[in-house]
Design an enzyme around this catalytic site. Sequence first.
Site, PDB file in Angstrom:
ATOM      1  N   GLY A  49       0.785  -1.232   0.000  1.00 16.71           N
ATOM      2  CA  GLY A  49       0.000   0.000   0.000  1.00 16.71           C
ATOM      3  C   GLY A  49       0.815   1.280   0.000  1.00 16.71           C
ATOM      4  N   ASP A 196      28.640   7.678 -11.660  1.00 22.00           N
ATOM      5  CA  ASP A 196      27.466   6.847 -11.904  1.00 22.00           C
ATOM      6  C   ASP A 196      27.891   5.385 -12.140  1.00 22.00           C
ATOM      7  OD1 ASP A 196      25.147   5.724 -12.939  1.00 22.00           O
ATOM      8  OD2 ASP A 196      25.068   7.004 -14.723  1.00 22.00           O
ATOM      9  N   HIS A 367      22.985   5.511 -19.290  1.00 19.60           N
ATOM     10  CA  HIS A 367      24.108   5.444 -18.342  1.00 19.60           C
ATOM     11  C   HIS A 367      25.376   4.934 -19.013  1.00 19.60           C
ATOM     12  CE1 HIS A 367      21.453   6.106 -14.862  1.00 19.60           C
ATOM     13  NE2 HIS A 367      20.573   5.410 -15.558  1.00 19.60           N
TER      14      HIS A 367
END
Length: 555
Positions: A49, A196, A367
Amino acid sequence: MKKEHKGKVKIIPLGGLEKIGMNITAFEYEDSIIVVDCGLAFPEDGMLGIDLVIPDVTYLKDNIEKVKGFVITHGHEDHIGALAYILRDINIPVYATKLTMGIIDRKLKEHNLLRSTRRKVVRHGQSINLGKFRIEFIKTNHSIQDAAALAIYSPAGIIVHTGDFKVDYTPVFGDAIDLQRFAEIGKKGVLALMSDSTNAERPGFTQSERKVGITFDHLFAEHRNSRIIIATFASNVDRVQQIINSAIKYERKVVVEGRSMVNIIEVAGELGYLDVPKGTIIETSQLRNYPPEKTVLITTGSQGESMAALSRMAADLHKKVTIMPGDTVIFSSSPIPGNEKSVSKVINELFEKGANVIMQDTHVSGHACQEELKLIYSLVKPKYAIPVHGEYRHLKANQDIAKSLGIPKENCFILQSGDVLEVSDEKAEVVDHVTTGEIMVDGLGVGDVGNIVLRDRQHLAEDGILIVVMTLQKGSNQLLSGPDIVSRGFVYVRESESLMDEASKVLVSAVEDCLKHQKNADWSKIKLVVRDTMNDFIWKRTKRRPMILPIIMDV
Protein backbone atom coordinates in the site's frame (compact mmCIF):
# COMPACT_ATOMS: atom_id res chain seq x y z
CA MET A 1 51.67 25.74 -9.32
CA LYS A 2 49.00 23.75 -7.48
CA LYS A 3 46.89 25.63 -4.96
CA GLU A 4 47.42 24.88 -1.28
CA HIS A 5 44.49 22.91 0.10
CA LYS A 6 43.46 23.14 3.71
CA GLY A 7 41.03 21.35 5.98
CA LYS A 8 38.79 18.37 5.36
CA VAL A 9 35.56 18.07 3.44
CA LYS A 10 32.90 15.57 4.52
CA ILE A 11 30.90 13.55 2.00
CA ILE A 12 27.68 12.15 3.49
CA PRO A 13 25.41 10.04 1.25
CA LEU A 14 21.92 10.13 2.82
CA GLY A 15 20.44 7.69 0.27
CA GLY A 16 20.94 6.07 -3.13
CA LEU A 17 23.77 3.65 -2.37
CA GLU A 18 22.05 0.36 -1.59
CA LYS A 19 19.61 0.42 -4.47
CA ILE A 20 18.67 2.33 -7.58
CA GLY A 21 16.76 5.43 -6.49
CA MET A 22 16.51 7.91 -3.61
CA ASN A 23 19.74 9.72 -4.48
CA ILE A 24 20.77 12.44 -2.04
CA THR A 25 24.27 13.40 -0.85
CA ALA A 26 25.41 16.12 1.55
CA PHE A 27 28.82 17.83 1.29
CA GLU A 28 30.03 19.61 4.42
CA TYR A 29 32.96 21.97 5.01
CA GLU A 30 33.05 23.73 8.40
CA ASP A 31 29.84 25.80 8.58
CA SER A 32 28.56 25.04 5.05
CA ILE A 33 26.48 22.10 3.78
CA ILE A 34 25.26 21.69 0.21
CA VAL A 35 22.95 18.87 -0.86
CA VAL A 36 23.20 17.23 -4.27
CA ASP A 37 19.88 15.79 -5.54
CA CYS A 38 16.81 14.80 -3.54
CA GLY A 39 15.19 11.73 -5.06
CA LEU A 40 12.56 9.16 -4.23
CA ALA A 41 12.48 5.38 -4.59
CA PHE A 42 9.59 3.18 -5.57
CA PRO A 43 8.27 0.76 -2.92
CA GLU A 44 9.61 -2.76 -2.65
CA ASP A 45 7.32 -5.81 -2.78
CA GLY A 46 6.92 -6.02 0.99
CA MET A 47 5.77 -2.38 1.32
CA LEU A 48 2.05 -3.01 1.04
CA GLY A 49 0.00 0.00 0.00
CA ILE A 50 2.99 2.37 0.01
CA ASP A 51 3.08 4.83 -2.90
CA LEU A 52 6.69 5.95 -2.70
CA VAL A 53 9.69 6.16 -0.40
CA ILE A 54 11.66 9.31 0.45
CA PRO A 55 14.95 9.70 2.36
CA ASP A 56 15.17 10.51 6.06
CA VAL A 57 16.87 13.92 6.27
CA THR A 58 17.15 14.20 10.06
CA TYR A 59 20.83 15.13 9.64
CA LEU A 60 19.92 18.16 7.50
CA LYS A 61 17.18 19.24 9.93
CA ASP A 62 19.61 19.00 12.85
CA ASN A 63 22.14 21.18 10.99
CA ILE A 64 19.69 23.45 9.20
CA GLU A 65 21.66 26.63 9.94
CA LYS A 66 24.57 25.23 7.85
CA VAL A 67 22.51 24.02 4.86
CA LYS A 68 22.89 26.42 1.90
CA GLY A 69 20.87 24.80 -0.89
CA PHE A 70 19.87 21.85 -3.06
CA VAL A 71 21.91 21.44 -6.25
CA ILE A 72 20.14 19.17 -8.73
CA THR A 73 21.92 17.21 -11.50
CA HIS A 74 18.88 16.31 -13.68
CA GLY A 75 15.12 15.90 -13.72
CA HIS A 76 14.51 12.21 -13.05
CA GLU A 77 12.25 11.12 -10.17
CA ASP A 78 15.10 9.32 -8.39
CA HIS A 79 16.91 12.69 -8.21
CA ILE A 80 14.09 15.25 -7.73
CA GLY A 81 11.04 13.25 -6.58
CA ALA A 82 11.40 13.91 -2.83
CA LEU A 83 11.93 17.69 -3.12
CA ALA A 84 8.23 18.52 -2.77
CA TYR A 85 8.09 16.56 0.52
CA ILE A 86 11.40 17.68 2.00
CA LEU A 87 11.14 21.40 1.15
CA ARG A 88 8.14 21.57 3.53
CA ASP A 89 10.51 21.01 6.44
CA ILE A 90 13.72 22.45 5.02
CA ASN A 91 13.02 25.62 3.10
CA ILE A 92 16.32 26.25 1.26
CA PRO A 93 17.00 27.42 -2.32
CA VAL A 94 17.08 25.00 -5.26
CA TYR A 95 19.60 25.32 -8.13
CA ALA A 96 19.16 23.44 -11.42
CA THR A 97 19.37 23.75 -15.21
CA LYS A 98 16.42 25.06 -17.25
CA LEU A 99 14.50 21.87 -18.13
CA THR A 100 15.21 20.31 -14.71
CA MET A 101 13.80 23.41 -13.03
CA GLY A 102 10.76 23.37 -15.34
CA ILE A 103 9.93 19.85 -14.16
CA ILE A 104 10.60 20.76 -10.50
CA ASP A 105 8.32 23.82 -10.82
CA ARG A 106 5.43 21.58 -11.95
CA LYS A 107 5.90 19.40 -8.86
CA LEU A 108 6.13 22.34 -6.48
CA LYS A 109 3.01 23.88 -8.01
CA GLU A 110 1.04 20.66 -7.33
CA HIS A 111 2.18 20.80 -3.69
CA ASN A 112 1.56 24.57 -3.31
CA LEU A 113 5.24 25.22 -2.66
CA LEU A 114 6.07 27.30 -5.73
CA ARG A 115 5.78 30.71 -4.06
CA SER A 116 7.61 29.77 -0.89
CA THR A 117 10.64 28.12 -2.58
CA ARG A 118 13.58 30.14 -3.87
CA ARG A 119 14.75 28.76 -7.21
CA LYS A 120 17.61 29.69 -9.53
CA VAL A 121 18.19 28.38 -13.05
CA VAL A 122 21.88 27.72 -13.80
CA ARG A 123 23.42 27.33 -17.26
CA HIS A 124 26.07 24.75 -18.15
CA GLY A 125 29.49 26.31 -17.56
CA GLN A 126 28.13 28.63 -14.89
CA SER A 127 29.18 28.51 -11.23
CA ILE A 128 27.27 29.32 -8.05
CA ASN A 129 28.71 30.18 -4.64
CA LEU A 130 27.12 28.55 -1.60
CA GLY A 131 28.90 29.18 1.69
CA LYS A 132 32.44 27.77 1.49
CA PHE A 133 31.61 25.90 -1.75
CA ARG A 134 31.64 26.92 -5.40
CA ILE A 135 29.70 24.58 -7.68
CA GLU A 136 30.22 24.48 -11.44
CA PHE A 137 27.65 22.85 -13.75
CA ILE A 138 29.23 20.78 -16.55
CA LYS A 139 27.29 19.63 -19.63
CA THR A 140 26.69 15.85 -19.82
CA ASN A 141 24.38 13.54 -21.78
CA HIS A 142 21.70 11.34 -20.24
CA SER A 143 18.26 9.97 -21.15
CA ILE A 144 16.77 13.33 -20.17
CA GLN A 145 18.06 16.63 -21.52
CA ASP A 146 19.89 19.27 -19.52
CA ALA A 147 21.73 16.78 -17.28
CA ALA A 148 24.78 18.17 -15.52
CA ALA A 149 27.83 16.91 -13.73
CA LEU A 150 29.04 19.06 -10.84
CA ALA A 151 32.55 20.24 -10.01
CA ILE A 152 32.38 21.09 -6.32
CA TYR A 153 35.22 23.41 -5.31
CA SER A 154 36.01 23.48 -1.57
CA PRO A 155 39.04 24.77 0.36
CA ALA A 156 40.00 21.08 0.82
CA GLY A 157 40.04 20.37 -2.93
CA ILE A 158 37.79 19.66 -5.91
CA ILE A 159 35.18 16.91 -5.91
CA VAL A 160 33.61 15.93 -9.24
CA HIS A 161 30.12 14.37 -9.14
CA THR A 162 29.12 13.02 -12.57
CA GLY A 163 25.38 12.77 -11.85
CA ASP A 164 23.77 10.18 -14.16
CA PHE A 165 25.58 10.38 -17.46
CA LYS A 166 26.70 8.77 -20.67
CA VAL A 167 28.98 9.96 -23.47
CA ASP A 168 26.86 10.70 -26.55
CA TYR A 169 28.84 12.34 -29.37
CA THR A 170 25.69 12.75 -31.50
CA PRO A 171 22.88 13.73 -29.12
CA VAL A 172 19.41 14.40 -30.55
CA PHE A 173 19.24 17.87 -28.98
CA GLY A 174 21.98 20.25 -27.89
CA ASP A 175 25.68 19.58 -27.47
CA ALA A 176 27.73 16.52 -26.66
CA ILE A 177 29.16 16.06 -23.17
CA ASP A 178 31.83 18.66 -22.37
CA LEU A 179 34.80 16.27 -22.14
CA GLN A 180 37.20 19.19 -22.54
CA ARG A 181 36.00 20.71 -19.26
CA PHE A 182 36.44 17.39 -17.42
CA ALA A 183 40.05 17.33 -18.71
CA GLU A 184 40.71 20.95 -17.66
CA ILE A 185 39.41 20.26 -14.14
CA GLY A 186 41.48 17.05 -14.08
CA LYS A 187 44.60 19.14 -14.80
CA LYS A 188 43.90 21.31 -11.73
CA GLY A 189 44.01 18.18 -9.56
CA VAL A 190 40.83 16.45 -8.39
CA LEU A 191 40.47 15.17 -4.85
CA ALA A 192 37.59 12.72 -5.45
CA LEU A 193 35.39 11.51 -8.29
CA MET A 194 31.87 10.27 -7.55
CA SER A 195 30.66 8.52 -10.69
CA ASP A 196 27.47 6.85 -11.90
CA SER A 197 27.70 3.03 -11.49
CA THR A 198 24.42 1.86 -13.06
CA ASN A 199 26.06 0.24 -16.11
CA ALA A 200 29.49 -0.40 -14.61
CA GLU A 201 29.05 -4.14 -15.21
CA ARG A 202 28.53 -3.67 -18.95
CA PRO A 203 31.58 -3.68 -21.24
CA GLY A 204 31.99 -1.30 -24.17
CA PHE A 205 30.21 1.98 -24.89
CA THR A 206 26.56 2.97 -24.52
CA GLN A 207 25.09 3.64 -27.94
CA SER A 208 23.91 7.05 -29.09
CA GLU A 209 20.25 7.99 -28.66
CA ARG A 210 20.17 8.59 -32.46
CA LYS A 211 20.39 4.83 -33.04
CA VAL A 212 16.85 4.54 -31.66
CA GLY A 213 15.66 7.17 -34.14
CA ILE A 214 16.97 5.09 -37.03
CA THR A 215 15.19 1.99 -35.64
CA PHE A 216 11.91 3.94 -35.31
CA ASP A 217 12.22 5.04 -38.91
CA HIS A 218 12.55 1.39 -40.07
CA LEU A 219 9.63 0.29 -37.88
CA PHE A 220 7.35 3.07 -39.17
CA ALA A 221 8.24 2.10 -42.74
CA GLU A 222 7.61 -1.58 -42.03
CA HIS A 223 4.23 -1.12 -40.28
CA ARG A 224 2.59 1.41 -42.59
CA ASN A 225 -0.77 -0.36 -42.37
CA SER A 226 -1.27 -0.54 -38.61
CA ARG A 227 -1.71 1.85 -35.73
CA ILE A 228 1.52 2.23 -33.76
CA ILE A 229 1.58 2.51 -29.95
CA ILE A 230 4.96 3.30 -28.34
CA ALA A 231 5.57 2.98 -24.60
CA THR A 232 8.57 4.83 -23.23
CA PHE A 233 9.75 6.77 -20.18
CA ALA A 234 7.90 10.07 -19.87
CA SER A 235 11.12 11.94 -19.11
CA ASN A 236 12.96 10.86 -22.26
CA VAL A 237 12.25 14.00 -24.28
CA ASP A 238 14.77 13.04 -27.02
CA ARG A 239 12.98 9.72 -27.53
CA VAL A 240 9.65 11.54 -27.85
CA GLN A 241 11.22 13.97 -30.35
CA GLN A 242 12.42 11.10 -32.52
CA ILE A 243 8.99 9.43 -32.47
CA ILE A 244 7.43 12.76 -33.52
CA ASN A 245 10.02 13.11 -36.33
CA SER A 246 9.12 9.66 -37.70
CA ALA A 247 5.40 10.40 -37.33
CA ILE A 248 5.75 13.60 -39.40
CA LYS A 249 7.80 11.78 -42.06
CA TYR A 250 5.13 9.06 -42.41
CA GLU A 251 2.23 11.53 -42.10
CA ARG A 252 0.79 10.25 -38.84
CA LYS A 253 -0.96 12.24 -36.12
CA VAL A 254 0.41 11.87 -32.58
CA VAL A 255 -1.60 11.26 -29.40
CA VAL A 256 0.07 11.55 -25.98
CA GLU A 257 -1.37 9.35 -23.21
CA GLY A 258 -0.46 9.31 -19.51
CA ARG A 259 -0.36 12.27 -17.09
CA SER A 260 3.41 12.32 -16.54
CA MET A 261 4.01 12.13 -20.30
CA VAL A 262 1.61 15.03 -21.01
CA ASN A 263 3.23 17.11 -18.23
CA ILE A 264 6.80 16.65 -19.41
CA ILE A 265 5.95 17.22 -23.09
CA GLU A 266 4.20 20.47 -22.13
CA VAL A 267 7.19 21.66 -20.06
CA ALA A 268 9.73 20.64 -22.74
CA GLY A 269 7.63 22.29 -25.47
CA GLU A 270 7.26 25.55 -23.53
CA LEU A 271 11.00 25.73 -22.81
CA GLY A 272 12.04 24.92 -26.37
CA TYR A 273 13.43 21.41 -25.86
CA LEU A 274 10.87 19.82 -28.21
CA ASP A 275 10.16 20.81 -31.77
CA VAL A 276 6.56 19.88 -32.60
CA PRO A 277 4.97 21.46 -35.70
CA LYS A 278 1.45 22.80 -35.09
CA GLY A 279 -1.29 20.24 -35.72
CA THR A 280 0.95 17.19 -35.17
CA ILE A 281 -0.37 16.35 -31.69
CA ILE A 282 -4.12 15.69 -31.42
CA GLU A 283 -6.41 14.96 -28.46
CA THR A 284 -7.27 11.32 -27.68
CA SER A 285 -10.93 12.05 -28.43
CA GLN A 286 -9.98 13.00 -32.03
CA LEU A 287 -8.54 9.53 -32.77
CA ARG A 288 -11.82 8.42 -34.35
CA ASN A 289 -11.47 11.13 -37.02
CA TYR A 290 -8.37 9.46 -38.49
CA PRO A 291 -7.74 5.98 -39.94
CA PRO A 292 -5.73 3.86 -37.42
CA GLU A 293 -2.74 3.59 -39.80
CA LYS A 294 -2.42 7.39 -39.74
CA THR A 295 -2.00 7.62 -35.95
CA VAL A 296 0.70 6.91 -33.40
CA LEU A 297 0.22 6.88 -29.60
CA ILE A 298 3.06 7.78 -27.24
CA THR A 299 2.23 6.40 -23.81
CA THR A 300 3.55 5.75 -20.32
CA GLY A 301 3.63 2.24 -18.86
CA SER A 302 6.79 0.77 -20.37
CA GLN A 303 7.55 -0.74 -16.92
CA GLY A 304 4.20 -2.52 -16.57
CA GLU A 305 3.00 -0.11 -13.82
CA SER A 306 -0.59 -1.07 -13.11
CA MET A 307 -1.97 2.48 -13.21
CA ALA A 308 -0.06 3.63 -16.30
CA ALA A 309 -1.82 4.19 -19.62
CA LEU A 310 -0.48 1.13 -21.49
CA SER A 311 -1.35 -1.30 -18.67
CA ARG A 312 -4.88 0.10 -18.57
CA MET A 313 -5.21 -0.33 -22.35
CA ALA A 314 -3.92 -3.92 -22.17
CA ALA A 315 -6.39 -4.75 -19.38
CA ASP A 316 -9.33 -3.07 -21.21
CA LEU A 317 -9.65 -0.46 -18.45
CA HIS A 318 -8.73 2.60 -20.52
CA LYS A 319 -11.66 4.95 -21.13
CA LYS A 320 -10.63 6.18 -24.57
CA VAL A 321 -8.23 3.68 -26.17
CA THR A 322 -8.88 0.02 -26.91
CA ILE A 323 -6.19 -2.31 -28.24
CA MET A 324 -7.27 -3.67 -31.66
CA PRO A 325 -6.04 -6.79 -33.45
CA GLY A 326 -3.23 -5.69 -35.77
CA ASP A 327 -1.99 -2.81 -33.57
CA THR A 328 1.82 -2.60 -33.35
CA VAL A 329 2.98 -1.97 -29.77
CA ILE A 330 6.65 -0.97 -29.32
CA PHE A 331 8.31 -1.10 -25.88
CA SER A 332 10.99 1.59 -26.08
CA SER A 333 12.66 0.76 -22.77
CA SER A 334 14.18 -2.17 -20.96
CA PRO A 335 12.62 -3.42 -17.71
CA ILE A 336 14.13 -1.90 -14.58
CA PRO A 337 15.37 -4.77 -12.33
CA GLY A 338 12.36 -6.03 -10.37
CA ASN A 339 9.76 -5.00 -12.97
CA GLU A 340 10.21 -7.96 -15.32
CA LYS A 341 7.07 -9.75 -14.08
CA SER A 342 4.73 -6.80 -14.53
CA VAL A 343 6.16 -6.08 -18.00
CA SER A 344 5.66 -9.66 -19.19
CA LYS A 345 2.08 -9.63 -17.84
CA VAL A 346 1.28 -6.57 -19.97
CA ILE A 347 2.98 -8.13 -23.03
CA ASN A 348 0.89 -11.29 -22.65
CA GLU A 349 -2.31 -9.26 -22.38
CA LEU A 350 -1.37 -7.32 -25.52
CA PHE A 351 -0.72 -10.52 -27.49
CA GLU A 352 -4.09 -11.89 -26.32
CA LYS A 353 -5.77 -8.82 -27.82
CA GLY A 354 -4.13 -9.58 -31.17
CA ALA A 355 -1.46 -6.87 -31.03
CA ASN A 356 2.01 -7.27 -32.47
CA VAL A 357 4.59 -6.48 -29.75
CA ILE A 358 8.14 -5.32 -30.56
CA MET A 359 10.84 -5.04 -27.90
CA GLN A 360 14.31 -5.31 -29.45
CA ASP A 361 16.57 -2.44 -30.56
CA THR A 362 14.18 0.33 -29.54
CA HIS A 363 16.03 1.45 -26.44
CA VAL A 364 19.50 2.62 -25.47
CA SER A 365 20.56 3.25 -21.92
CA GLY A 366 21.19 6.68 -20.44
CA HIS A 367 24.11 5.44 -18.34
CA ALA A 368 27.81 5.05 -19.07
CA CYS A 369 29.26 1.60 -19.76
CA GLN A 370 32.80 0.56 -18.77
CA GLU A 371 34.72 2.35 -21.55
CA GLU A 372 33.00 5.68 -20.86
CA LEU A 373 33.70 5.35 -17.13
CA LYS A 374 37.37 4.68 -17.97
CA LEU A 375 37.37 7.81 -20.16
CA ILE A 376 36.04 10.00 -17.32
CA TYR A 377 38.48 8.51 -14.78
CA SER A 378 41.37 9.10 -17.21
CA LEU A 379 40.38 12.73 -17.84
CA VAL A 380 39.64 13.64 -14.22
CA LYS A 381 42.52 11.63 -12.65
CA PRO A 382 41.03 11.70 -9.13
CA LYS A 383 42.98 10.82 -6.00
CA TYR A 384 39.97 9.00 -4.51
CA ALA A 385 37.20 7.09 -6.28
CA ILE A 386 33.71 6.94 -4.74
CA PRO A 387 31.22 4.97 -6.87
CA VAL A 388 27.60 6.17 -6.49
CA HIS A 389 24.14 5.38 -7.86
CA GLY A 390 23.50 1.66 -7.80
CA GLU A 391 23.25 -1.58 -5.90
CA TYR A 392 26.35 -3.03 -4.24
CA ARG A 393 27.31 -5.10 -7.31
CA HIS A 394 27.26 -1.98 -9.51
CA LEU A 395 29.39 -0.02 -7.03
CA LYS A 396 31.81 -2.95 -6.84
CA ALA A 397 32.13 -3.11 -10.66
CA ASN A 398 32.85 0.64 -10.73
CA GLN A 399 35.48 0.21 -8.01
CA ASP A 400 37.16 -2.52 -10.10
CA ILE A 401 37.35 -0.11 -13.07
CA ALA A 402 39.01 2.53 -10.86
CA LYS A 403 41.54 -0.04 -9.58
CA SER A 404 42.30 -1.23 -13.12
CA LEU A 405 43.24 2.37 -13.99
CA GLY A 406 45.80 2.56 -11.21
CA ILE A 407 43.83 4.07 -8.33
CA PRO A 408 45.06 2.18 -5.23
CA LYS A 409 42.50 -0.06 -3.52
CA GLU A 410 42.70 1.94 -0.27
CA ASN A 411 41.67 5.07 -2.20
CA CYS A 412 38.44 3.49 -3.53
CA PHE A 413 35.47 3.74 -1.18
CA ILE A 414 32.22 1.82 -1.41
CA LEU A 415 30.08 3.72 1.08
CA GLN A 416 26.73 2.99 2.68
CA SER A 417 24.00 5.55 3.18
CA GLY A 418 24.79 7.45 6.36
CA ASP A 419 28.57 7.02 6.26
CA VAL A 420 30.54 10.22 6.86
CA LEU A 421 33.63 10.13 4.64
CA GLU A 422 36.18 12.77 5.63
CA VAL A 423 38.48 13.63 2.73
CA SER A 424 41.65 15.73 2.61
CA ASP A 425 44.89 15.75 0.59
CA GLU A 426 46.53 13.53 3.21
CA LYS A 427 43.88 10.85 3.66
CA ALA A 428 40.25 9.80 3.39
CA GLU A 429 38.41 7.73 5.99
CA VAL A 430 34.91 7.00 7.26
CA VAL A 431 34.79 8.82 10.60
CA ASP A 432 31.15 8.64 11.62
CA HIS A 433 27.66 7.42 10.71
CA VAL A 434 24.54 9.61 10.71
CA THR A 435 20.83 8.72 10.82
CA THR A 436 19.39 7.73 7.45
CA GLY A 437 16.46 5.60 6.44
CA GLU A 438 13.33 5.35 4.41
CA ILE A 439 10.24 7.43 5.07
CA MET A 440 7.15 5.93 3.49
CA VAL A 441 4.51 8.00 1.74
CA ASP A 442 1.00 6.52 1.67
CA GLY A 443 -1.63 8.80 0.13
CA LEU A 444 -1.35 12.13 1.95
CA GLY A 445 0.45 10.64 4.93
CA VAL A 446 4.22 11.15 5.02
CA GLY A 447 6.02 9.00 7.55
CA ASP A 448 2.88 7.93 9.43
CA VAL A 449 3.30 4.38 8.16
CA GLY A 450 6.32 2.72 9.77
CA ASN A 451 7.61 -0.82 10.10
CA ILE A 452 5.00 -1.75 12.71
CA VAL A 453 2.10 -0.72 10.46
CA LEU A 454 3.72 -2.59 7.54
CA ARG A 455 4.12 -5.65 9.72
CA ASP A 456 0.41 -5.48 10.58
CA ARG A 457 -0.48 -5.13 6.89
CA GLN A 458 1.69 -8.15 6.09
CA HIS A 459 0.02 -10.09 8.90
CA LEU A 460 -3.47 -9.14 7.67
CA ALA A 461 -2.52 -10.01 4.10
CA GLU A 462 -1.18 -13.43 5.03
CA ASP A 463 -3.58 -14.61 7.75
CA GLY A 464 -6.59 -12.29 7.92
CA ILE A 465 -8.32 -10.94 11.03
CA LEU A 466 -10.80 -12.21 13.65
CA ILE A 467 -12.76 -9.62 15.63
CA VAL A 468 -14.24 -10.81 18.92
CA VAL A 469 -17.08 -8.59 20.23
CA MET A 470 -18.67 -8.96 23.68
CA THR A 471 -20.73 -6.91 26.16
CA LEU A 472 -20.11 -6.85 29.91
CA GLN A 473 -22.38 -5.48 32.60
CA LYS A 474 -20.92 -2.40 34.26
CA GLY A 475 -19.84 -2.98 37.86
CA SER A 476 -20.47 -6.72 38.08
CA ASN A 477 -18.54 -7.64 34.88
CA GLN A 478 -21.23 -10.19 33.97
CA LEU A 479 -21.04 -11.40 30.36
CA LEU A 480 -24.31 -10.12 28.84
CA SER A 481 -23.88 -10.97 25.17
CA GLY A 482 -21.28 -12.50 22.87
CA PRO A 483 -18.63 -13.28 22.27
CA ASP A 484 -19.52 -12.84 18.59
CA ILE A 485 -16.75 -13.62 16.12
CA VAL A 486 -16.41 -11.65 12.88
CA SER A 487 -13.85 -12.93 10.37
CA ARG A 488 -12.23 -11.21 7.39
CA GLY A 489 -9.65 -12.84 5.15
CA PHE A 490 -9.34 -15.86 7.47
CA VAL A 491 -11.87 -18.53 6.41
CA TYR A 492 -15.11 -18.38 4.47
CA VAL A 493 -17.52 -18.34 7.42
CA ARG A 494 -20.47 -20.11 5.82
CA GLU A 495 -18.36 -23.19 5.17
CA SER A 496 -16.72 -23.12 8.58
CA GLU A 497 -19.66 -22.63 10.92
CA SER A 498 -18.68 -25.54 13.13
CA LEU A 499 -15.19 -24.08 13.60
CA MET A 500 -16.68 -20.71 14.61
CA ASP A 501 -19.23 -22.29 16.96
CA GLU A 502 -16.53 -24.26 18.66
CA ALA A 503 -14.30 -21.18 18.94
CA SER A 504 -17.21 -19.29 20.47
CA LYS A 505 -17.76 -22.01 23.12
CA VAL A 506 -14.07 -22.14 24.01
CA LEU A 507 -14.09 -18.36 24.39
CA VAL A 508 -17.19 -18.24 26.61
CA SER A 509 -15.71 -20.70 29.07
CA ALA A 510 -12.31 -18.93 29.09
CA VAL A 511 -13.86 -15.46 29.65
CA GLU A 512 -16.29 -16.70 32.35
CA ASP A 513 -13.44 -18.52 34.06
CA CYS A 514 -11.41 -15.31 34.04
CA LEU A 515 -14.33 -13.25 35.44
CA LYS A 516 -15.12 -15.82 38.11
CA HIS A 517 -11.57 -15.86 39.47
CA GLN A 518 -11.13 -12.12 39.28
CA LYS A 519 -14.35 -10.32 40.09
CA ASN A 520 -12.97 -6.92 38.93
CA ALA A 521 -10.77 -8.13 36.12
CA ASP A 522 -9.59 -5.18 34.08
CA TRP A 523 -10.24 -5.07 30.36
CA SER A 524 -6.62 -5.48 29.33
CA LYS A 525 -6.56 -8.79 31.28
CA ILE A 526 -9.76 -9.98 29.57
CA LYS A 527 -8.44 -8.99 26.15
CA LEU A 528 -5.24 -10.91 26.82
CA VAL A 529 -7.24 -14.02 27.76
CA VAL A 530 -9.33 -13.69 24.57
CA ARG A 531 -6.20 -13.36 22.40
CA ASP A 532 -4.33 -16.25 24.00
CA THR A 533 -7.35 -18.58 23.94
CA MET A 534 -8.16 -17.82 20.31
CA ASN A 535 -4.55 -18.05 19.16
CA ASP A 536 -4.13 -21.49 20.75
CA PHE A 537 -7.44 -22.82 19.46
CA ILE A 538 -7.05 -21.52 15.88
CA TRP A 539 -3.43 -22.64 15.61
CA LYS A 540 -4.27 -26.18 16.74
CA ARG A 541 -7.18 -26.40 14.30
CA THR A 542 -5.87 -24.62 11.19
CA LYS A 543 -2.13 -23.96 11.69
CA ARG A 544 -2.85 -20.26 10.94
CA ARG A 545 -2.27 -17.16 13.02
CA PRO A 546 -4.85 -14.48 12.12
CA MET A 547 -4.78 -11.12 13.89
CA ILE A 548 -7.15 -11.27 16.91
CA LEU A 549 -8.90 -8.02 17.78
CA PRO A 550 -11.06 -8.15 20.98
CA ILE A 551 -13.69 -5.40 21.40
CA ILE A 552 -15.40 -5.06 24.80
CA MET A 553 -18.41 -2.83 25.52
CA ASP A 554 -20.09 -2.23 28.86
CA VAL A 555 -23.73 -1.38 29.61
